[in-house]
Enzyme design. Structure first.
Site, PDB file in Angstrom:
ATOM      1  N   ASN A   8      42.038  50.961  34.503  1.00 22.16           N
ATOM      2  CA  ASN A   8      42.806  49.454  35.385  1.00 22.16           C
ATOM      3  C   ASN A   8      43.561  49.066  34.217  1.00 22.16           C
ATOM      4  OD1 ASN A   8      43.429  46.851  35.868  1.00 22.16           O
ATOM      5  ND2 ASN A   8      42.039  46.955  37.465  1.00 22.16           N
ATOM      6  N   TYR A 106      41.526  51.017  43.702  1.00 21.90           N
ATOM      7  CA  TYR A 106      41.435  49.854  43.295  1.00 21.90           C
ATOM      8  C   TYR A 106      40.927  48.828  44.355  1.00 21.90           C
ATOM      9  CZ  TYR A 106      42.875  45.278  41.154  1.00 21.90           C
ATOM     10  OH  TYR A 106      42.688  44.040  40.841  1.00 21.90           O
ATOM     11  N   ASP A 149      38.651  51.480  39.668  1.00 24.73           N
ATOM     12  CA  ASP A 149      37.912  50.091  39.617  1.00 24.73           C
ATOM     13  C   ASP A 149      37.526  49.747  40.993  1.00 24.73           C
ATOM     14  OD1 ASP A 149      37.349  47.623  39.379  1.00 24.73           O
ATOM     15  OD2 ASP A 149      39.092  46.856  38.812  1.00 24.73           O
ATOM     16  N   ASN A 151      35.026  47.505  41.238  1.00 24.18           N
ATOM     17  CA  ASN A 151      34.758  46.127  41.052  1.00 24.18           C
ATOM     18  C   ASN A 151      33.430  45.790  41.622  1.00 24.18           C
ATOM     19  OD1 ASN A 151      36.520  44.331  40.121  1.00 24.18           O
ATOM     20  ND2 ASN A 151      38.086  45.001  41.776  1.00 24.18           N
ATOM     21  N   ASP A 252      41.755  44.026  30.120  1.00 21.97           N
ATOM     22  CA  ASP A 252      40.308  43.468  30.263  1.00 21.97           C
ATOM     23  C   ASP A 252      39.371  44.669  30.442  1.00 21.97           C
ATOM     24  OD1 ASP A 252      41.417  43.381  32.825  1.00 21.97           O
ATOM     25  OD2 ASP A 252      40.466  41.498  33.269  1.00 21.97           O
ATOM     26  N   HIS A 253      40.214  45.683  31.092  1.00 22.34           N
ATOM     27  CA  HIS A 253      39.216  46.987  31.385  1.00 22.34           C
ATOM     28  C   HIS A 253      39.547  48.259  30.229  1.00 22.34           C
ATOM     29  CE1 HIS A 253      38.365  46.323  35.734  1.00 22.34           C
ATOM     30  NE2 HIS A 253      39.346  45.356  35.398  1.00 22.34           N
TER      31      HIS A 253
END
Length: 262
Positions: A8, A106, A149, A151, A252-253
């Site tokens: 990501n 995603y 991702d 999540n 941030d990933h």
């Protein structure tokens, strides 16, 4: 051997420099990107092509979401899916020369409140998983990799503090149960935990809010690489590239890299 990476990137154009650094240092055969935040026609193909990643498929959207697969290997049967029927670009699939199916997704973050009555985004996330679960059942006999991702951090060792995050979207029991139903639909093998067994901590995301992400280490494992049962034995290694979280203007990933014997 074929190496497949997933990342990501949180805007491929804004972070094209670290994508190039990753490709030069790690040189995966295939890179799956999420949250590219760019329309298909504006995807920055030039850098990828210069490095030999001449096979590119995108499912893009202006400023939001977006997924892409860039590859040194030919890609066939490009497929786009809209699991929310709302036009969001969140899933793309291809077939590799080996015949292995590769799907890059995603999944929505789901907002801040883990209650679909108070937060429609949370309901959309659960429904997205539900439609993917129905789709997944048809893949049982097809060698497939599902990455991206998701999540959701499913295990206690996938988050920095299990008890503190039980009511936080991405680690709630309802999300964990929903992800488990998707996993059961094709008996997916979680390659991250196949190679790094729980309870060893394993994270792929650290918030931008932390002044020193490495010192606080409040991570979550939101990014995953799964394989169908007949394909999973061909996975020979899996790792996360944690130093990427400290690169200039980082996502941030961090990237995942899995090597397969095909």
């Amino acid at each position: 051997m074929t190496s497949i990476a997933s990342w990501n990137i949180n805007s491929v154009r804004a972070r094209i420099g670290i994508v190039e650094k990753f490709l030069r240092e790690e040189a995966p055969d295939v890179l799956c990107l999420q949250e590219t935040k760019v329309e298909c026609g504006l995807f920055p193909k030039g850098m990828f092509e210069q490095l030999g990643y001449t096979h590119i498929v995108t499912n893009g959207q202006r400023m939001h979401h977006g997924v892409a697969i860039v590859s040194r290997l030919p890609l066939a049967d490009a497929r786009k899916y809209d699991w929310q029927a709302n036009g969001e670009a969140r899933h793309i699939g291809v077939t590799l020369p080996s015949g292995v199916r590769l799907d890059n997704v995603y999944i929505p973050a789901g907002g801040d409140i883990p209650d679909r009555r108070l937060n429609p985004k949370f309901g959309q996330k659960l429904d997205f998983f539900g439609r993917m679960t129905d789709w997944s059942r048809a893949l049982v006999d097809t060698p497939t990799i599902l990455t991206g991702d998701f999540n959701v951090a499913p295990l206690a060792s996938d988050v920095w503090n299990h008890k503190a995050l039980l009511d936080v979207v991405s680690h709630t029991p309802l999300e964990v149960e929903t992800l488990a139903r998707l996993q059961a639909a094709s008996d997916w093998v979680d390659l991250g935990r196949h190679f790094v067994a729980a309870p060893t901590p394993l994270y792929t995301w650290w918030s931008y809010r932390a002044k020193d992400w490495e010192a606080s280490n409040r991570g979550r494992r939101l990014d995953h690489m799964w394989a169908t049962p007949q394909l999973a034995p061909k996975a020979v290694s899996h790792r996360v590239v944690q130093p990427a979280r400290s690169w200039e203007r980082p996502s941030d990933h961090i990237p995942l890299v899995t090597e397969f014997a095909f």
